[in-house]
Design a protein around this motif. Structure first.
Motif, PDB file in Angstrom:
ATOM      1  N   ARG A 363      -9.988 -12.984   6.440  1.00 56.12           N
ATOM      2  CA  ARG A 363      -9.222 -11.753   6.681  1.00 56.12           C
ATOM      3  C   ARG A 363      -8.479 -11.311   5.430  1.00 56.12           C
ATOM      4  N   GLN A 364      -8.005 -12.259   4.651  1.00 53.96           N
ATOM      5  CA  GLN A 364      -7.290 -11.897   3.420  1.00 53.96           C
ATOM      6  C   GLN A 364      -8.259 -11.476   2.310  1.00 53.96           C
ATOM      7  N   LEU A 365      -9.428 -12.092   2.276  1.00 56.40           N
ATOM      8  CA  LEU A 365     -10.417 -11.737   1.256  1.00 56.40           C
ATOM      9  C   LEU A 365     -10.927 -10.311   1.431  1.00 56.40           C
ATOM     10  N   LEU A 366     -10.883  -9.789   2.653  1.00 53.69           N
ATOM     11  CA  LEU A 366     -11.361  -8.426   2.895  1.00 53.69           C
ATOM     12  C   LEU A 366     -10.600  -7.388   2.076  1.00 53.69           C
ATOM     13  N   TRP A 367      -9.364  -7.701   1.687  1.00 52.57           N
ATOM     14  CA  TRP A 367      -8.510  -6.721   1.023  1.00 52.57           C
ATOM     15  C   TRP A 367      -8.574  -6.779  -0.500  1.00 52.57           C
ATOM     16  N   LEU A 368      -9.257  -7.758  -1.051  1.00 56.67           N
ATOM     17  CA  LEU A 368      -9.273  -7.898  -2.516  1.00 56.67           C
ATOM     18  C   LEU A 368      -9.836  -6.672  -3.244  1.00 56.67           C
ATOM     19  N   PRO A 369     -10.895  -6.029  -2.752  1.00 53.78           N
ATOM     20  CA  PRO A 369     -11.421  -4.871  -3.504  1.00 53.78           C
ATOM     21  C   PRO A 369     -10.711  -3.553  -3.208  1.00 53.78           C
ATOM     22  N   ARG A 370      -9.681  -3.544  -2.373  1.00 54.39           N
ATOM     23  CA  ARG A 370      -9.026  -2.296  -1.984  1.00 54.39           C
ATOM     24  C   ARG A 370      -7.929  -1.903  -2.983  1.00 54.39           C
ATOM     25  N   THR A 371      -7.409  -0.673  -2.839  1.00 52.32           N
ATOM     26  CA  THR A 371      -6.365  -0.174  -3.731  1.00 52.32           C
ATOM     27  C   THR A 371      -5.034  -0.835  -3.401  1.00 52.32           C
ATOM     28  N   ARG A 372      -4.064  -0.734  -4.345  1.00 49.64           N
ATOM     29  CA  ARG A 372      -2.750  -1.325  -4.118  1.00 49.64           C
ATOM     30  C   ARG A 372      -2.071  -0.687  -2.912  1.00 49.64           C
ATOM     31  N   GLU A 373      -2.223   0.617  -2.754  1.00 51.18           N
ATOM     32  CA  GLU A 373      -1.598   1.295  -1.629  1.00 51.18           C
ATOM     33  C   GLU A 373      -2.146   0.767  -0.304  1.00 51.18           C
ATOM     34  N   GLU A 374      -3.448   0.580  -0.237  1.00 46.89           N
ATOM     35  CA  GLU A 374      -4.050   0.052   0.994  1.00 46.89           C
ATOM     36  C   GLU A 374      -3.626  -1.389   1.244  1.00 46.89           C
ATOM     37  N   LYS A 375      -3.500  -2.174   0.171  1.00 45.60           N
ATOM     38  CA  LYS A 375      -3.127  -3.586   0.329  1.00 45.60           C
ATOM     39  C   LYS A 375      -1.743  -3.744   0.938  1.00 45.60           C
ATOM     40  N   TYR A 376      -0.829  -2.848   0.616  1.00 51.86           N
ATOM     41  CA  TYR A 376       0.533  -2.972   1.131  1.00 51.86           C
ATOM     42  C   TYR A 376       0.727  -2.190   2.430  1.00 51.86           C
ATOM     43  N   LYS A 377       0.314  -0.932   2.438  1.00 53.47           N
ATOM     44  CA  LYS A 377       0.630  -0.083   3.588  1.00 53.47           C
ATOM     45  C   LYS A 377      -0.365  -0.271   4.735  1.00 53.47           C
ATOM     46  N   ALA A 378      -1.649  -0.149   4.436  1.00 53.27           N
ATOM     47  CA  ALA A 378      -2.650  -0.271   5.495  1.00 53.27           C
ATOM     48  C   ALA A 378      -2.707  -1.693   6.041  1.00 53.27           C
ATOM     49  N   LYS A 379      -2.552  -2.652   5.176  1.00 50.20           N
ATOM     50  CA  LYS A 379      -2.579  -4.044   5.641  1.00 50.20           C
ATOM     51  C   LYS A 379      -1.390  -4.315   6.565  1.00 50.20           C
ATOM     52  N   GLN A 380      -0.238  -3.751   6.251  1.00 46.54           N
ATOM     53  CA  GLN A 380       0.920  -3.931   7.123  1.00 46.54           C
ATOM     54  C   GLN A 380       0.634  -3.343   8.506  1.00 46.54           C
ATOM     55  N   ALA A 381      -0.046  -2.208   8.551  1.00 42.24           N
ATOM     56  CA  ALA A 381      -0.371  -1.577   9.836  1.00 42.24           C
ATOM     57  C   ALA A 381      -1.366  -2.422  10.633  1.00 42.24           C
ATOM     58  N   ILE A 382      -2.419  -2.882   9.979  1.00 40.45           N
ATOM     59  CA  ILE A 382      -3.466  -3.619  10.692  1.00 40.45           C
ATOM     60  C   ILE A 382      -2.972  -4.989  11.119  1.00 40.45           C
TER      61      ILE A 382
END
Length: 825
Positions: A363-382
């Motif tokens: 689940r954490q590896l899924l976010w490695l290629p994403r943007t910084r904004e997605e890593k902080y904001k979208a990840k917090q939502a999901i």
């Protein structure tokens, strides 16, 4: 050659901490410090949450009851709809370090407010606290992994995330233990909350330290994020929408599975209560829950430490992301077919362990290629809102299934099968959004179902056999109560007393033995204890008369499958200033004796399955690090290989005791694979085969004892076997009459025959002959050129163990007199 050059660059400049962490995954020079700090940080966060979670339960149950607890779970999801936009707003106005520390300080202030409210007995504080904890734990963990994804590029994250996640796997049970101890000491909930606040403050300091360290190393500063909300990012991105759906499905399947276990447990408890009116249902449920969570946590930690990083390395994100749905699909297929409660329990244990380890990392590896904004904001939502949505959907599904559709356990399992198939489809769409996956998915499903079915069928047979053996044992015990007890003689009573003294496991004891062959008598302190009936822990250190030093520790998990399966984690360290070396080969000369410094460190895990009364199989994985150096020209000056060793064995053992036997035999085969993990060409395989046979004569007054031992090593092209890992001959057990380590080479053969007779009730004497040789090629292991020795042996023993053994042995080179505290074989 390119691979060798890459390995050289990677290993160049590695610190000792880098090399130590390399036991678990591939670590480049300078990466270990930050990785360890991150591991400690997530461990503290999970400890903090586990302590707060333990405080939460009595507050909600005493302040509102179980019904209010259920309603509060729904309140968490509603409150998160406001919390996620607020977090996104704050992240857009501050830089990274202020976001991390500010989030931690916010929750510290909340803890202090709740501690004050609890002390003041504010009405309904338990309900508010329950809702807050549901946001607290998910938000802080999501923020940590957002930081980790921001910190590491994809290549480094793939390697290091499995190690960092070990802190998460270990933190939760550790925090629960700490909280239980604090409550047991009578500490008030508000005081326990202060401890969690202190842990959170330390976590904030670690964020500052890690951020400063990485900023200095890379020379860049992470600025504030663009304006925008987390929910909007999720809804606009097809990739993030798939992750959100995957998280919801994962939670629905998992929570429904927990309901299945709880329902079967309730039925099982009612059946036991009908059979026994005095049955304590509450105690049984408590014991079951504790044991269930214990095995989930232990299995999860072992998977995280020894499987996850290797799975990611060799199979990538695909392997890590598909393991859990495949395990769940196979498990619920078996449950739907109708199996016992004990089988369901172990299926769910496996599923949860994989979820907490491999799937959590994926689940954490899924976010490695994403943007910084997605890593902080979208990840917090999901990781907050959509996780709670999954919980609510599961609760609704259970309500409809029980109250409206009146599903039984099998039908709930079939529902989970359908959801898991959808889950698999979503996972494959995330991995390969533009490719069809029908054939590939069907093959994976068939393999998973067949594998789990075979495992469960084998486990069922083992449980049935164990139950029959227990029944027979009870019958024999009942019959034994009707027999007249045997009256032993005075000498027998004294020897039995000595045997009990030697067998009694005192917590603190004096270790007496050998650190390494040739090191002489070794003494030192030791400690051992038992837990959970069959679990063991033992550690000792020793210093020999020849300045050899050693330290050992072994942690044996409680046996399961009716005592048939044993798992042990162990560590060993040995340092010897001068180990004898006579050269290689069967014709090495005694006058060429040299010496070398030797140090070895080994950590690993092993398992043993007692498949039948006399038959056992097992294996293990060890991580080994060696250092050797010598000024002798016959010995390589420096040789420091590190290995990952995989091993397996099978044996038939009909002896009465491993430490003293007069009948039966041992037939054992060992296989080991030494794969070098640092630079060098020292990969090899080793096979050891041993046969022992005891032939009793005239009611065991005389015994003919025979032994054959063969060892063989093999290497690939341009590979070598380090001289200190080669099979050897010489010493008190291998070709007596020759000094320790007298002969070394790639292959070995040893033949021993002893004629033993009883010289007294607990005294044996023996005449023996040894013959053996070493060879560079397996084809040269024949009966030509054998080195021989012969001698006499005097041993003192109890019915089950050898207490001391004195031998005089004669060979062509010397006559030796030796004292040992274990049997010759």
């Amino acid at each position: 050659m390119p691979d060798a050059a890459y390995a050289h660059r990677r290993l160049q400049g590695q610190s000792r901490l880098d090399r130590t962490l390399s036991l678990f995954t591939e670590v480049h020079a300078g990466e270990a410090v930050t990785a360890v700090l991150m591991l400690v940080n997530i461990l503290l966060l999970l400890c903090c949450y586990s302590i707060i979670k333990t405080v939460r339960e009595p507050l909600i149950l005493l302040g509102g009851g179980a019904e209010v607890r259920s309603y509060a779970a729904a309140g968490q999801a509603l409150l998160l709809m406001g919390f996620v936009p607020l977090y996104s707003w704050f992240a857009s106005r501050v830089d990274r370090v202020k976001l991390l520390v500010g989030g931690s300080l916010f929750f510290i202030i909340c803890i202090e407010l709740f501690a004050t409210a609890v002390a003041a007995h504010v009405p309904y504080v338990g309900v508010a606290f329950f809702i807050w904890v549901g946001i607290f734990n998910m938000s802080l963990v999501a923020q940590f992994w957002s930081f980790a994804n921001d910190l590491y590029r994809q290549e480094a994250g793939d390697r290091l995330f499995p190690v960092i996640a070990m802190g998460m796997t270990a933190g939760a049970p550790l925090g629960s233990i700490v909280a239980a101890r604090l409550f047991g000491l009578g500490i008030a909930p508000q005081a326990i909350l202060q401890i969690s606040a202190a842990l959170l403050a330390v976590s904030a300091l670690l964020y500052l330290l890690i951020n400063s360290r990485e900023a200095n190393r890379t020379g860049s500063q992470a600025v504030a994020l663009p304006a925008g909300g987390g929910f909007g990012l999720v809804l606009r991105s097809p990739y993030l929408r798939l992750i959100a759906v995957l998280i919801v499905l994962l939670n629905v399947v998992n929570m429904t599975g927990e309901y299945i276990v709880a329902r079967l447990l309730t039925i099982h408890v009612k059946e036991l209560a009908l059979l026994n009116p005095a049955f304590n249902a509450q105690a049984f449920i408590g014991a079951f829950s504790g044991n269930y969570q214990f095995w989930v946590n232990v299995t999860a930690f072992l998977l995280q430490a020894f499987v996850t990083s290797r799975l990611v390395k060799h199979r990538g994100l695909r392997g890590a992301l598909l393991v859990l749905p495949l395990v769940a699909l196979g498990g619920y297929t078996i449950i739907a077919a109708g199996v016992s409660f004990s089988v369901v329990r172990w299926i769910k244990t496996t599923e949860n362990a994989v979820d907490y380890s491999i799937m959590n990392t994926a689940r954490q590896l899924l976010w490695l290629p994403r943007t910084r904004e997605e890593k902080y904001k979208a990840k917090q939502a999901i990781d907050t809102f959509f996780v709670r949505v999954g919980d609510l959907v599961s609760a609704a599904a259970v309500y409809v299934g029980t109250s409206v559709l009146h599903f039984n356990v099998n039908q709930f399992a079939m529902g989970n099968i359908v959801l898991t198939l959808v889950w698999l489809g979503v996972a494959l769409m995330i991995l390969q959004p533009r490719r069809l996956f029908t054939v590939q998915m069907s093959r994976g499903l068939a393999t998973a179902a067949a594998t789990v079915l075979i495992v469960v069928l084998c486990a069922g047979a083992a449980f049935a056999q164990s139950g029959r053996e227990q029944e027979l044992a009870e019958q024999r015990a009942k019959k034994a109560t009707q027999l007249h007890p045997y009256e032993p003689t005075r000498l027998e009573r004294e020897m039995e007393r000595l045997d009990r003294v030697l067998s009694t496991e005192r917590s603190a004891y004096l270790f007496m033995g050998s650190a390494l062959e040739g090191g002489g008598l070794t003494l030192g302190p030791g400690y051992r204890t038992r837990y959970a009936d069959t679990g063991t822990f033992e550690a000792h250190a020793g210093w020999s008369v020849r300045n050899y030093r050693t330290a050992n520790a072994a942690f044996g998990l409680p046996a399961f499958a009716r005592g048939r399966i044993h798992v042990e984690m162990s560590g060993n360290w040995i340092e010897a200033p001068s180990v004898a070396f006579y050269g290689l080969g069967n014709e090495s000369l005694k006058g060429d004796r040299g010496g070398f410094f030797y140090r070895g460190t080994t950590v690993g895990v092993s398992s043993n399955l007692q498949a039948a009364k006399f038959f056992a199989v097992g294996g293990g994985v060890d991580y080994m690090d060696f250092a050797s150096r010598s000024a002798d020209t016959a010995v390589p000056s420096v040789l420091n290989p590190s290995y990952r060793r995989a091993s397996a064995f099978a044996q038939v053992d009909t002896r009465t005791s491993p430490d003293y036997s007069r009948k039966g035999g041992l037939y054992r085969l060992d296989w080991s694979s030494y794969d070098q993990t640092n630079e060098g060409r020292n990969n090899f395989r080793r096979v050891d085969a041993e046969v022992q046979q005891y032939v009793p004569l005239l009611r065991e007054n005389w015994v003919i004892a025979l032994r054959a031992l063969a060892s063989s090593t093999s290497t690939g092209a341009d590979q070598n076997v380090p001289y200190f890992l080669m099979p050897e001959l010489g010493g008190t057990q291998l070709l007596r009459g020759y000094p320790s380590w007298r002969f070394r080479d790639r292959d070995r053969l040893l033949l021993t025959a002893e004629y033993r007779w009883t010289a007294g009730p607990f005294v044996d004497m023996a005449a023996f002959v040894d013959a053996g040789k070493v060879a560079h090629r397996n084809a040269d292991l024949n009966l030509r050129g054998l080195k021989t020795s012969h001698g006499l042996e005097f041993s003192l023993h109890t019915p089950t163990r050898t207490i001391a053994r004195i031998e005089i042995a004669r060979s062509r080179e010397a006559t030796t007199l030796s004292l040992s505290f274990n049997p010759s074989f």
